[in-house]
Scaffold this motif. Structure first.
Motif, PDB file in Angstrom:
ATOM      1  N   LEU A  33       0.849  -1.229   0.095  1.00  0.00           N
ATOM      2  CA  LEU A  33       0.172  -0.153  -0.010  1.00  0.00           C
ATOM      3  C   LEU A  33       1.052   1.179   0.041  1.00  0.00           C
ATOM      4  O   LEU A  33       0.489   2.430  -0.359  1.00  0.00           O
ATOM      5  CB  LEU A  33      -0.849   0.002   1.389  1.00  0.00           C
ATOM      6  N   ARG A  34       1.926   1.214   0.690  1.00  0.00           N
ATOM      7  CA  ARG A  34       2.873   2.358   0.881  1.00  0.00           C
ATOM      8  C   ARG A  34       4.157   2.531  -0.193  1.00  0.00           C
ATOM      9  O   ARG A  34       4.699   3.538  -0.224  1.00  0.00           O
ATOM     10  CB  ARG A  34       3.597   2.380   2.449  1.00  0.00           C
ATOM     11  N   GLU A  35       4.080   1.428  -0.779  1.00  0.00           N
ATOM     12  CA  GLU A  35       5.335   1.200  -1.726  1.00  0.00           C
ATOM     13  C   GLU A  35       6.435   1.494  -1.290  1.00  0.00           C
ATOM     14  O   GLU A  35       7.365   2.453  -1.558  1.00  0.00           O
ATOM     15  CB  GLU A  35       4.931   2.243  -3.135  1.00  0.00           C
ATOM     16  N   PHE A 179      -6.504   9.120   8.401  1.00  0.00           N
ATOM     17  CA  PHE A 179      -6.814   9.333   6.815  1.00  0.00           C
ATOM     18  C   PHE A 179      -6.124   8.956   5.799  1.00  0.00           C
ATOM     19  O   PHE A 179      -6.489   8.415   4.818  1.00  0.00           O
ATOM     20  CB  PHE A 179      -7.101  11.001   6.991  1.00  0.00           C
ATOM     21  N   ASP A 180      -4.783   8.702   5.961  1.00  0.00           N
ATOM     22  CA  ASP A 180      -3.937   8.547   5.169  1.00  0.00           C
ATOM     23  C   ASP A 180      -4.192   6.807   4.673  1.00  0.00           C
ATOM     24  O   ASP A 180      -4.372   6.468   3.814  1.00  0.00           O
ATOM     25  CB  ASP A 180      -2.539   8.521   5.388  1.00  0.00           C
ATOM     26  N   GLU A 181      -4.374   6.200   5.985  1.00  0.00           N
ATOM     27  CA  GLU A 181      -4.700   4.790   5.854  1.00  0.00           C
ATOM     28  C   GLU A 181      -5.808   4.547   5.184  1.00  0.00           C
ATOM     29  O   GLU A 181      -5.956   3.484   4.414  1.00  0.00           O
ATOM     30  CB  GLU A 181      -4.313   3.976   7.328  1.00  0.00           C
ATOM     31  N   ALA A 182      -6.848   5.169   5.626  1.00  0.00           N
ATOM     32  CA  ALA A 182      -8.351   4.900   5.056  1.00  0.00           C
ATOM     33  C   ALA A 182      -8.180   5.195   3.482  1.00  0.00           C
ATOM     34  O   ALA A 182      -8.883   4.399   2.726  1.00  0.00           O
ATOM     35  CB  ALA A 182      -9.103   5.695   5.660  1.00  0.00           C
ATOM     36  N   SER A 183      -7.398   6.194   3.128  1.00  0.00           N
ATOM     37  CA  SER A 183      -7.532   6.619   1.703  1.00  0.00           C
ATOM     38  C   SER A 183      -6.678   5.491   1.019  1.00  0.00           C
ATOM     39  O   SER A 183      -7.144   5.051  -0.250  1.00  0.00           O
ATOM     40  CB  SER A 183      -6.779   8.183   1.562  1.00  0.00           C
ATOM     41  N   ARG A 184      -5.538   4.936   1.447  1.00  0.00           N
ATOM     42  CA  ARG A 184      -4.850   3.905   0.551  1.00  0.00           C
ATOM     43  C   ARG A 184      -5.631   2.768   0.705  1.00  0.00           C
ATOM     44  O   ARG A 184      -5.641   2.204  -0.376  1.00  0.00           O
ATOM     45  CB  ARG A 184      -3.593   3.825   1.438  1.00  0.00           C
ATOM     46  N   ARG A 185      -6.504   2.577   1.274  1.00  0.00           N
ATOM     47  CA  ARG A 185      -7.131   1.351   1.368  1.00  0.00           C
ATOM     48  C   ARG A 185      -8.625   1.279   0.712  1.00  0.00           C
ATOM     49  O   ARG A 185      -9.370   0.313   0.427  1.00  0.00           O
ATOM     50  CB  ARG A 185      -7.619   0.804   2.762  1.00  0.00           C
ATOM     51  N   GLY A 186      -9.114   2.679   0.437  1.00  0.00           N
ATOM     52  CA  GLY A 186     -10.135   2.911  -0.097  1.00  0.00           C
ATOM     53  C   GLY A 186     -11.448   2.693   0.942  1.00  0.00           C
ATOM     54  O   GLY A 186     -12.396   2.026   0.374  1.00  0.00           O
ATOM     55  N   ALA A 187     -11.058   2.624   1.985  1.00  0.00           N
ATOM     56  CA  ALA A 187     -12.085   2.282   3.126  1.00  0.00           C
ATOM     57  C   ALA A 187     -12.789   3.686   3.794  1.00  0.00           C
ATOM     58  O   ALA A 187     -12.154   4.707   3.736  1.00  0.00           O
ATOM     59  CB  ALA A 187     -11.140   1.586   4.016  1.00  0.00           C
ATOM     60  N   GLY A 188     -13.767   3.506   4.385  1.00  0.00           N
ATOM     61  CA  GLY A 188     -14.252   4.556   5.181  1.00  0.00           C
ATOM     62  C   GLY A 188     -13.557   4.671   6.473  1.00  0.00           C
ATOM     63  O   GLY A 188     -12.831   3.829   7.021  1.00  0.00           O
TER      64      GLY A 188
END
Length: 293
Positions: A33-35, A179-188
């Motif tokens: 996810l983080r490359e 917010f960064d983790e949710a955005s990377r996962r496409g999650a709420g």
């Protein structure tokens, strides 16, 4: 040799335990996810050998070195097996000889994040965190992910990221990461604020709606800027009246990841890990990332 900030990428403490394997599986997907690179590190602590030393010291040292190689090899295989079809991140392996927690803390200075099992070999039960995971979340300079043995499998990406927020500097850092983790996962993102630090019961004449409104204002103020920065993240706000840890642990059953700060209301510089984040890291039903202010 001089080190560069973040050169370790995601640093995973490995020891061959089921919790360690779970941390490796989780770190594999986080690295994709983080490359970012992954470092698998095993630390051989100084041996405590009783008399007569000469008769056993050589064999113990040889066994510990062989065990370290085996642990690193198995962790590497587990990592690659959990990358999936994504491009494999750069992987480095290191074996250190020193105190386990001090060595990992030193390496954490050059890591984006540390992933560790909730307990290692020899621990009993889930009632307390292991000494290594506890030491890291108390003192590491970067976020620390704590993973239990039954976690680390491929998450349900339809589940939200859960954030505990209280308006402190620690929760501000946790909010940024959430917010960064949710955005990377496409999650709420579920942002939970508990406006009482103690269990409460209705008191005659007390206006509970006022406290709820104040809690809602805290959430609104803390989330506004981040929602503008991450318009792709759907945020659900929750204001509750009860012990924060209780609600976070309960909500973790429906989350793929929990993120909390490591000092909350009333904390001060140098204070040990807050009781809320400690309880959540110990008992949540999802991997927990503890973030420093």
């Amino acid at each position: 040799m001089a080190t560069k900030p973040g050169q370790y990428g995601i640093l995973v403490a490995v020891d061959g335990s089921p919790e360690s394997d779970a941390a490796v599986r989780w770190a594999a997907r986080e690295a994709v996810l983080r490359e970012t690179p992954v470092t698998l590190m095993h630390v051989i602590a100084p041996a405590v050998v009783s008399w007569p030393v000469a008769a056993v010291e050589g064999s113990i040292t040889e066994w510990r070195e062989d065990n370290a190689r085996h642990v690193i090899e198995q962790a590497h295989k587990t990592l690659l097996a959990n990358i999936g079809d994504a491009e494999s991140p750069a992987v480095r392996t290191e074996v250190k000889h020193a105190g386990i927690v001090p060595e990992l803390l030193a390496a954490a200075d050059e890591a984006q994040m540390v992933a560790v099992g909730s307990r290692g070999i020899g621990a009993v039960g889930r009632a307390i965190l292991g000494s290594v995971s506890s030491g890291l979340i108390h003192h590491a300079p970067c976020p620390v992910a704590v993973v239990h043995a039954n976690e680390g499998q491929a998450p349900d990406y339809g589940s939200p990221v859960l954030l505990g927020i209280d308006g402190s500097p620690a929760s501000e850092s946790a909010t940024a990461l959430a917010f960064d983790e949710a955005s990377r996962r496409g999650a709420g993102l579920v942002a939970l604020h508990a406006w009482s630090d103690v269990a409460v019961f209705p008191v005659l004449g007390m206006d509970w709606h006022q406290y709820e409104d104040e809690g809602g204002e805290v959430l609104g103020e803390r989330l506004a800027g981040w929602q503008e920065q991450y318009p792709d993240v759907n945020v659900q706000r929750r204001v509750v009246c009860d012990l924060p840890a209780r609600w976070l642990i309960e909500e973790s059953r429906r989350a793929q990841l929990v993120i909390v700060g490591n000092r909350g209301r009333g904390g001060f510089a140098g204070m040990l890990l807050g009781s809320v984040s400690s309880a959540v890291a110990r008992s949540a039903d999802a991997p927990v990332i503890v973030v420093r202010p």
